[in-house]
Design a protein around this motif. Structure first.
Motif, PDB file in Angstrom:
ATOM      1  N   THR A  50       0.692  -1.179   0.060  1.00  0.00           N
ATOM      2  CA  THR A  50      -0.074   0.122  -0.124  1.00  0.00           C
ATOM      3  C   THR A  50       1.077   1.209   0.022  1.00  0.00           C
ATOM      4  OG1 THR A  50      -1.885  -1.064   1.331  1.00  0.00           O
ATOM      5  CG2 THR A  50      -1.832   1.331   1.226  1.00  0.00           C
ATOM      6  N   ASP A  51       1.849   1.323   0.935  1.00  0.00           N
ATOM      7  CA  ASP A  51       2.991   2.401   0.744  1.00  0.00           C
ATOM      8  C   ASP A  51       3.404   2.632  -0.425  1.00  0.00           C
ATOM      9  OD1 ASP A  51       2.191   2.749   3.435  1.00  0.00           O
ATOM     10  OD2 ASP A  51       3.864   1.872   4.129  1.00  0.00           O
ATOM     11  N   ILE A  52       3.979   1.670  -1.137  1.00  0.00           N
ATOM     12  CA  ILE A  52       4.636   1.828  -2.502  1.00  0.00           C
ATOM     13  C   ILE A  52       3.575   2.172  -3.345  1.00  0.00           C
ATOM     14  CG2 ILE A  52       5.702   0.329  -4.142  1.00  0.00           C
ATOM     15  CD1 ILE A  52       6.566  -1.500  -1.749  1.00  0.00           C
ATOM     16  N   MET A  53       2.472   1.736  -3.317  1.00  0.00           N
ATOM     17  CA  MET A  53       1.306   2.259  -4.362  1.00  0.00           C
ATOM     18  C   MET A  53       1.188   3.531  -4.206  1.00  0.00           C
ATOM     19  SD  MET A  53       0.643  -0.402  -6.653  1.00  0.00           S
ATOM     20  CE  MET A  53       1.132  -1.985  -6.677  1.00  0.00           C
ATOM     21  N   ASP A  54       0.956   4.085  -3.048  1.00  0.00           N
ATOM     22  CA  ASP A  54       0.740   5.370  -2.515  1.00  0.00           C
ATOM     23  C   ASP A  54       1.662   6.257  -3.135  1.00  0.00           C
ATOM     24  OD1 ASP A  54      -1.844   4.753  -1.549  1.00  0.00           O
ATOM     25  OD2 ASP A  54      -1.094   4.992   0.518  1.00  0.00           O
ATOM     26  N   ALA A  55       3.141   5.788  -2.915  1.00  0.00           N
ATOM     27  CA  ALA A  55       4.102   6.609  -3.404  1.00  0.00           C
ATOM     28  C   ALA A  55       4.231   6.742  -4.959  1.00  0.00           C
ATOM     29  CB  ALA A  55       5.481   6.071  -2.976  1.00  0.00           C
ATOM     30  N   LEU A  56       3.912   5.611  -5.796  1.00  0.00           N
ATOM     31  CA  LEU A  56       3.911   5.549  -7.179  1.00  0.00           C
ATOM     32  C   LEU A  56       2.852   6.569  -7.618  1.00  0.00           C
ATOM     33  CD1 LEU A  56       4.214   1.694  -8.156  1.00  0.00           C
ATOM     34  CD2 LEU A  56       5.609   3.693  -8.825  1.00  0.00           C
ATOM     35  N   PHE A  57       1.420   6.583  -6.841  1.00  0.00           N
ATOM     36  CA  PHE A  57       0.407   7.304  -7.522  1.00  0.00           C
ATOM     37  C   PHE A  57       0.956   8.791  -7.301  1.00  0.00           C
ATOM     38  CE2 PHE A  57      -3.703   9.371  -6.791  1.00  0.00           C
ATOM     39  CZ  PHE A  57      -4.263   9.228  -7.850  1.00  0.00           C
ATOM     40  N   ASP A  58       1.364   8.946  -6.202  1.00  0.00           N
ATOM     41  CA  ASP A  58       2.087  10.515  -6.024  1.00  0.00           C
ATOM     42  C   ASP A  58       2.950  10.870  -7.084  1.00  0.00           C
ATOM     43  OD1 ASP A  58       0.322  10.838  -3.765  1.00  0.00           O
ATOM     44  OD2 ASP A  58       1.717  10.239  -2.274  1.00  0.00           O
ATOM     45  N   ALA A  59       3.789   9.870  -7.339  1.00  0.00           N
ATOM     46  CA  ALA A  59       4.912  10.431  -8.392  1.00  0.00           C
ATOM     47  C   ALA A  59       4.204  10.596  -9.792  1.00  0.00           C
ATOM     48  CB  ALA A  59       5.915   9.242  -8.368  1.00  0.00           C
ATOM     49  N   MET A  60       3.356   9.730  -9.936  1.00  0.00           N
ATOM     50  CA  MET A  60       2.747   9.770 -11.148  1.00  0.00           C
ATOM     51  C   MET A  60       1.619  11.101 -11.534  1.00  0.00           C
ATOM     52  SD  MET A  60       1.710   5.828 -11.705  1.00  0.00           S
ATOM     53  CE  MET A  60       0.340   6.116 -12.812  1.00  0.00           C
ATOM     54  N   LYS A  61       1.273  11.682 -10.463  1.00  0.00           N
ATOM     55  CA  LYS A  61       0.333  12.971 -10.402  1.00  0.00           C
ATOM     56  C   LYS A  61       1.350  13.961 -10.632  1.00  0.00           C
ATOM     57  CE  LYS A  61      -1.434  12.861  -6.322  1.00  0.00           C
ATOM     58  NZ  LYS A  61      -2.221  12.987  -5.327  1.00  0.00           N
ATOM     59  N   LYS A  62       2.720  13.866 -10.305  1.00  0.00           N
ATOM     60  CA  LYS A  62       3.551  14.816 -10.507  1.00  0.00           C
ATOM     61  C   LYS A  62       4.150  15.014 -11.840  1.00  0.00           C
ATOM     62  CE  LYS A  62       4.634  15.392  -5.792  1.00  0.00           C
ATOM     63  NZ  LYS A  62       5.690  14.715  -4.537  1.00  0.00           N
ATOM     64  N   LEU A  63       3.984  13.960 -12.630  1.00  0.00           N
ATOM     65  CA  LEU A  63       4.374  13.912 -13.911  1.00  0.00           C
ATOM     66  C   LEU A  63       3.512  14.793 -14.969  1.00  0.00           C
ATOM     67  CD1 LEU A  63       5.131   9.901 -14.415  1.00  0.00           C
ATOM     68  CD2 LEU A  63       7.072  11.962 -14.058  1.00  0.00           C
ATOM     69  N   PRO A  64       4.355  15.313 -15.843  1.00  0.00           N
ATOM     70  CA  PRO A  64       3.387  16.158 -16.792  1.00  0.00           C
ATOM     71  C   PRO A  64       2.323  15.170 -17.828  1.00  0.00           C
ATOM     72  CG  PRO A  64       5.528  16.170 -17.735  1.00  0.00           C
ATOM     73  CD  PRO A  64       5.445  15.297 -16.357  1.00  0.00           C
ATOM     74  N   ASP A  65       1.326  15.748 -18.275  1.00  0.00           N
ATOM     75  CA  ASP A  65       0.385  15.059 -18.930  1.00  0.00           C
ATOM     76  C   ASP A  65       0.787  14.793 -20.327  1.00  0.00           C
ATOM     77  OD1 ASP A  65      -1.266  14.632 -16.702  1.00  0.00           O
ATOM     78  OD2 ASP A  65      -2.390  16.213 -17.049  1.00  0.00           O
ATOM     79  N   ASP A  66       1.853  15.184 -20.956  1.00  0.00           N
ATOM     80  CA  ASP A  66       2.199  14.935 -22.270  1.00  0.00           C
ATOM     81  C   ASP A  66       1.946  13.625 -22.715  1.00  0.00           C
ATOM     82  OD1 ASP A  66       3.118  17.544 -22.094  1.00  0.00           O
ATOM     83  OD2 ASP A  66       5.201  16.952 -21.942  1.00  0.00           O
TER      84      ASP A  66
END
Length: 43
Positions: free
Chosen positions: A27-43
């Motif tokens: 769960t912690d890893i998935m949350d960290a991945l999700f947070d990182a993905m939100k910060k990526l540009p939407d290109d």
């Protein structure tokens, strides 16, 4: 999609306490991945 992946992870014959600890780690890893993905540009 990440939650689907999380649910698909099989902890096998691990004891209940160990499964719960592993599930918390996942769960912690998935949350960290999700947070990182939100910060990526939407290109």
């Amino acid at each position: 999609m990440l939650r689907k992946l999380q649910g698909a992870i099989d902890f096998g014959n691990a004891p209940v306490a160990e499964r719960e600890e592993l599930a918390n780690d996942v769960t912690d890893i998935m949350d960290a991945l999700f947070d990182a993905m939100k910060k990526l540009p939407d290109d």
